[in-house]
Every structure is written in structure tokens, then in C-alpha cells.
Design a protein around this motif. Structure first.
Motif, PDB file in Angstrom:
ATOM      1  N   GLU A 193       0.830  -1.209   0.000  1.00 32.11           N
ATOM      2  CA  GLU A 193       0.000   0.000   0.000  1.00 32.11           C
ATOM      3  C   GLU A 193       0.861   1.254   0.000  1.00 32.11           C
ATOM      4  OE1 GLU A 193      -2.436  -0.465   3.391  1.00 32.11           O
ATOM      5  OE2 GLU A 193      -3.846  -1.877   2.436  1.00 32.11           O
ATOM      6  N   THR A 194       1.949   1.248   0.728  1.00 30.45           N
ATOM      7  CA  THR A 194       2.848   2.403   0.745  1.00 30.45           C
ATOM      8  C   THR A 194       3.463   2.627  -0.623  1.00 30.45           C
ATOM      9  OG1 THR A 194       3.358   1.982   3.070  1.00 30.45           O
ATOM     10  CG2 THR A 194       4.872   3.404   1.853  1.00 30.45           C
ATOM     11  N   PHE A 195       3.839   1.518  -1.281  1.00 29.95           N
ATOM     12  CA  PHE A 195       4.421   1.636  -2.621  1.00 29.95           C
ATOM     13  C   PHE A 195       3.397   2.223  -3.599  1.00 29.95           C
ATOM     14  CE2 PHE A 195       5.021  -0.178  -6.860  1.00 29.95           C
ATOM     15  CZ  PHE A 195       6.298   0.279  -7.152  1.00 29.95           C
ATOM     16  N   VAL A 196       2.156   1.741  -3.539  1.00 29.55           N
ATOM     17  CA  VAL A 196       1.117   2.258  -4.435  1.00 29.55           C
ATOM     18  C   VAL A 196       0.876   3.740  -4.180  1.00 29.55           C
ATOM     19  CG1 VAL A 196      -1.344   2.123  -5.016  1.00 29.55           C
ATOM     20  CG2 VAL A 196      -0.004   0.019  -4.718  1.00 29.55           C
ATOM     21  N   ALA A 197       0.853   4.158  -2.907  1.00 31.32           N
ATOM     22  CA  ALA A 197       0.637   5.567  -2.574  1.00 31.32           C
ATOM     23  C   ALA A 197       1.788   6.433  -3.071  1.00 31.32           C
ATOM     24  CB  ALA A 197       0.483   5.719  -1.056  1.00 31.32           C
ATOM     25  N   MET A 198       3.012   5.934  -2.907  1.00 35.21           N
ATOM     26  CA  MET A 198       4.179   6.692  -3.388  1.00 35.21           C
ATOM     27  C   MET A 198       4.143   6.822  -4.902  1.00 35.21           C
ATOM     28  SD  MET A 198       7.215   5.145  -0.947  1.00 35.21           S
ATOM     29  CE  MET A 198       8.483   6.035  -1.831  1.00 35.21           C
ATOM     30  N   LYS A 199       3.751   5.746  -5.613  1.00 36.97           N
ATOM     31  CA  LYS A 199       3.679   5.792  -7.076  1.00 36.97           C
ATOM     32  C   LYS A 199       2.592   6.778  -7.525  1.00 36.97           C
ATOM     33  CE  LYS A 199       4.642   4.116 -11.210  1.00 36.97           C
ATOM     34  NZ  LYS A 199       3.695   4.822 -12.059  1.00 36.97           N
ATOM     35  N   LYS A 200       1.465   6.774  -6.836  1.00 40.20           N
ATOM     36  CA  LYS A 200       0.382   7.694  -7.169  1.00 40.20           C
ATOM     37  C   LYS A 200       0.798   9.131  -6.921  1.00 40.20           C
ATOM     38  CE  LYS A 200      -4.487   8.577  -6.126  1.00 40.20           C
ATOM     39  NZ  LYS A 200      -5.664   8.153  -5.312  1.00 40.20           N
ATOM     40  N   SER A 201       1.463   9.372  -5.798  1.00 40.56           N
ATOM     41  CA  SER A 201       1.926  10.718  -5.479  1.00 40.56           C
ATOM     42  C   SER A 201       2.943  11.191  -6.500  1.00 40.56           C
ATOM     43  CB  SER A 201       2.530  10.736  -4.079  1.00 40.56           C
ATOM     44  OG  SER A 201       3.067  12.007  -3.765  1.00 40.56           O
ATOM     45  N   LEU A 202       3.847  10.265  -6.915  1.00 41.78           N
ATOM     46  CA  LEU A 202       4.852  10.634  -7.923  1.00 41.78           C
ATOM     47  C   LEU A 202       4.189  10.980  -9.252  1.00 41.78           C
ATOM     48  CD1 LEU A 202       7.837  10.880  -8.736  1.00 41.78           C
ATOM     49  CD2 LEU A 202       7.804   8.441  -9.298  1.00 41.78           C
ATOM     50  N   ASP A 203       3.194  10.205  -9.657  1.00 43.40           N
ATOM     51  CA  ASP A 203       2.488  10.490 -10.911  1.00 43.40           C
ATOM     52  C   ASP A 203       1.771  11.837 -10.833  1.00 43.40           C
ATOM     53  OD1 ASP A 203       3.364   8.100 -11.928  1.00 43.40           O
ATOM     54  OD2 ASP A 203       1.518   7.000 -11.454  1.00 43.40           O
ATOM     55  N   GLN A 204       1.177  12.114  -9.666  1.00 43.25           N
ATOM     56  CA  GLN A 204       0.502  13.399  -9.490  1.00 43.25           C
ATOM     57  C   GLN A 204       1.490  14.551  -9.572  1.00 43.25           C
ATOM     58  OE1 GLN A 204      -1.522  12.985  -5.740  1.00 43.25           O
ATOM     59  NE2 GLN A 204      -3.304  11.914  -6.627  1.00 43.25           N
ATOM     60  N   GLU A 205       2.665  14.386  -8.950  1.00 41.53           N
ATOM     61  CA  GLU A 205       3.699  15.431  -9.010  1.00 41.53           C
ATOM     62  C   GLU A 205       4.169  15.635 -10.443  1.00 41.53           C
ATOM     63  OE1 GLU A 205       6.848  14.603  -6.326  1.00 41.53           O
ATOM     64  OE2 GLU A 205       5.600  14.691  -4.525  1.00 41.53           O
ATOM     65  N   LYS A 206       4.356  14.508 -11.177  1.00 37.44           N
ATOM     66  CA  LYS A 206       4.787  14.636 -12.569  1.00 37.44           C
ATOM     67  C   LYS A 206       3.726  15.361 -13.401  1.00 37.44           C
ATOM     68  CE  LYS A 206       6.644  11.133 -14.616  1.00 37.44           C
ATOM     69  NZ  LYS A 206       6.857   9.739 -15.112  1.00 37.44           N
ATOM     70  N   ALA A 207       2.464  15.051 -13.191  1.00 32.49           N
ATOM     71  CA  ALA A 207       1.389  15.715 -13.940  1.00 32.49           C
ATOM     72  C   ALA A 207       1.340  17.193 -13.588  1.00 32.49           C
ATOM     73  CB  ALA A 207       0.056  15.028 -13.614  1.00 32.49           C
ATOM     74  N   ALA A 208       1.501  17.507 -12.297  1.00 34.21           N
ATOM     75  CA  ALA A 208       1.477  18.916 -11.880  1.00 34.21           C
ATOM     76  C   ALA A 208       2.659  19.672 -12.467  1.00 34.21           C
ATOM     77  CB  ALA A 208       1.490  19.005 -10.353  1.00 34.21           C
ATOM     78  N   MET A 209       3.843  19.044 -12.458  1.00 40.23           N
ATOM     79  CA  MET A 209       5.021  19.714 -13.016  1.00 40.23           C
ATOM     80  C   MET A 209       4.881  19.893 -14.518  1.00 40.23           C
ATOM     81  SD  MET A 209       6.918  20.573 -10.549  1.00 40.23           S
ATOM     82  CE  MET A 209       8.322  21.080 -11.521  1.00 40.23           C
ATOM     83  N   ASN A 210       4.320  18.885 -15.192  1.00 37.97           N
ATOM     84  CA  ASN A 210       4.127  19.021 -16.635  1.00 37.97           C
ATOM     85  C   ASN A 210       3.172  20.179 -16.941  1.00 37.97           C
ATOM     86  OD1 ASN A 210       5.815  16.922 -17.406  1.00 37.97           O
ATOM     87  ND2 ASN A 210       4.192  15.375 -17.279  1.00 37.97           N
TER      88      ASN A 210
END
Length: 258
Positions: A193-210
Motif C-alpha cells: 500500500e505504501t508503494f502504491v501511494a508513493m507511485k500515485k503521489s509521484l504520478d501526481q507530481e509529474k502531472a502537476a510539473m508538466n
């Protein structure tokens, strides 16, 4: 003459009875002597074992009781019981195969690991001072100590190996139980669950930065268009006299973009 013959026959009978009684007495004396010598051999064996192996428990079998002569409970210096050696001492003029079967029966009854027969008379064609016959170790009295020490060390090493394997089996069981436990499942689920949350947060950060990069790119593009237009207007007003603005469109933007 008849009376003389009667007395002669009577004397002969007494002499024969005396000779028979003397032979019987001699036989009992020899038997008693052999028994005494056998008891002395047992006492010598017991003393040797006690003095050589102070950590072991030496248990002589009382006279008249069934079993061999001595039981040796082998212990480590820490007091752990490693096994039992059963001893039988025989001092006789001739060898008997019955000794082996009796000692084997005594070994089974005492649940001993090793059985040793100490004898002053070896079997026929037996030239070595130490040999195994069937499941019984047969040795001469002159090498009792090295034989005892060798077989005793074998018992101790076997006990160590057994304890090591037992420890490994217990550890494997504990490991298996832990892998099958709810505690382990909960930890694995928490990690996933921690890994999934970290991956989701990373994807959100990448989308926000893009998105942010795209906004800045559009702002820079708009600014560039405005500056270029302003320079064109200045050149038109001055009829091209501002030569410093001639190459304004060729300037490189930061990051390698033109």
C-alpha cells in the motif's frame, strides 16, 4: 584272606572318595579364584572410567542384578547427556560367544548407545586388541582407556550434530510459521500500500510539473512574441537605424530553446 580283601576294598573306596572330594574342592577353589579375579577386573574398570572421565556418571550394576557390569552416562562439561556406554568385563581362560548375545540383550534393556566387552581372552583368530563383532565392541584390557575415549568422543560429536540439526529444524518451523502468520501478511500489505501511494503521489507530481512547465512555456512564448513585435515596431519607427535589434530574433533562450 577274605577279611584282608574286604579291608583293602574299603581302603580303596575311601581313597577314591577322598580323591573325588579333593577334585571337587579344587574345582570350587579355581572357580572362586576366577570369580574373584573377574570382580577385581570390574573394580579396575570402574576406577579407570571414574578417574578418566570426571564429567560422566559411572553406575556399577550391583551383584546379583541383571545386566552388564557398568553403565557410563556420557556428559559434556555443561552437564548435557550425550548417550550411554554399557561395559562388561570377562576374565576367563576360554572365549565364549554367549558373552556377545548376553551383552547385546543387556544393551537393549539398558537402552545404551554403545556396548563394550573387555576380555582377557580373545576369540579364535582374533589378533587385534580391538575389534567390532556384530554390534559389540570387543577390546583387550590393556587399551580400555583409548577405546573408551574414542567411542565417548563419537557420542559427543553425534550429540552436537543432532542438536545442530534440531536447532535448524526449529528455526525452519519458526520461519514457516512467521511467513504464514497474519502479522507477516499485514506487513507485506502495508509495504504494498505504501508503494502504491508513493507511485500515485509521484504520478501526481509529474502531472502537476508538466502542467506548470506547459504554462511557463506558453508564458515564455507569449513574452517572446511580444518582445519581437515591439522590436519590429521600433525598427519601423526609426527606419532601421537601430542595428542592435537586427539579430534579436536569433538570440537563444535559456535551456537551448530559440
Amino acid at each position: 584272606a577274605e577279611r584282608s580283601r574286604f579291608r583293602e576294598a574299603e581302603l580303596t573306596k575311601k581313597l577314591e572318595d577322598f580323591k573325588q572330594a579333593n577334585d571337587e574342592l579344587q574345582r570350587k577353589l579355581e572357580q572362586g579364584s576366577q570369580q574373584l579375579q573377574g570382580e577385581v577386573l570390574e573394580l579396575e574398570l570402574e576406577h579407570l572410567l571414574r578417574s578418566s572421565f570426571p564429567y560422566d556418571r559411572i553406575e556399577p550394576v550391583r551383584k546379583g542384578a541383571r545386566g552388564a557390569d557398568i553403565l557410563q552416562r556420557v556428559h559434556t562439561p555443561a552437564g548435557q547427556l550425550c548417550g550411554t556406554i554399557i561395559w562388561e568385563a570377562k576374565r576367563a581362560e576360554t572365549w565364549s560367544d554367549k558373552w556377545l548375545q548376553k551383552l547385546k540383550d543387556d544393551q537393549m534393556e539398558a537402552n545404551a548407545n554403545i556396548a563394550i566387552l573387555v576380555t582377557t581372552t580373545m576369540p579364535k583368530d582374533f589378533h587385534e586388541p580391538f575389534r567390532m563383532i556384530g554390534d559389540i565392541w570387543v577390546t583387550s584390557e590393556c587399551i580400555v582407556r583409548p577405546v573408551a575415549e574414542t567411542l565417548r568422543n563419537m557420542l559427543i560429536e553425534y550429540h552436537k550434530l543432532k542438536m545442530t540439526n534440531t536447532g535448524k529444524n526449529e528455526k525452519m518451523e519458526l520461519l514457516y510459521d512467521y511467513l504464514c502468520s497474519q502479522q507477516f501478511s499485514q506487513k507485506i500489505r502495508a509495504v504494498a500500500e505504501t508503494f502504491v501511494a508513493m507511485k500515485k503521489s509521484l504520478d501526481q507530481e509529474k502531472a502537476a510539473m508538466n502542467k506548470l512547465w506547459k504554462q511557463r512555456e506558453m508564458q515564455i512564448e507569449r513574452l517572446t512574441v511580444n518582445i519581437t513585435g515591439m522590436c519590429g515596431e521600433l525598427q519601423a519607427i526609426t527606419h532601421g537605424s537601430l542595428h542592435q535589434l537586427d539579430d534579436i530574433e536569433q538570440l537563444s533562450l535559456p535551456g537551448g530553446e530559440e
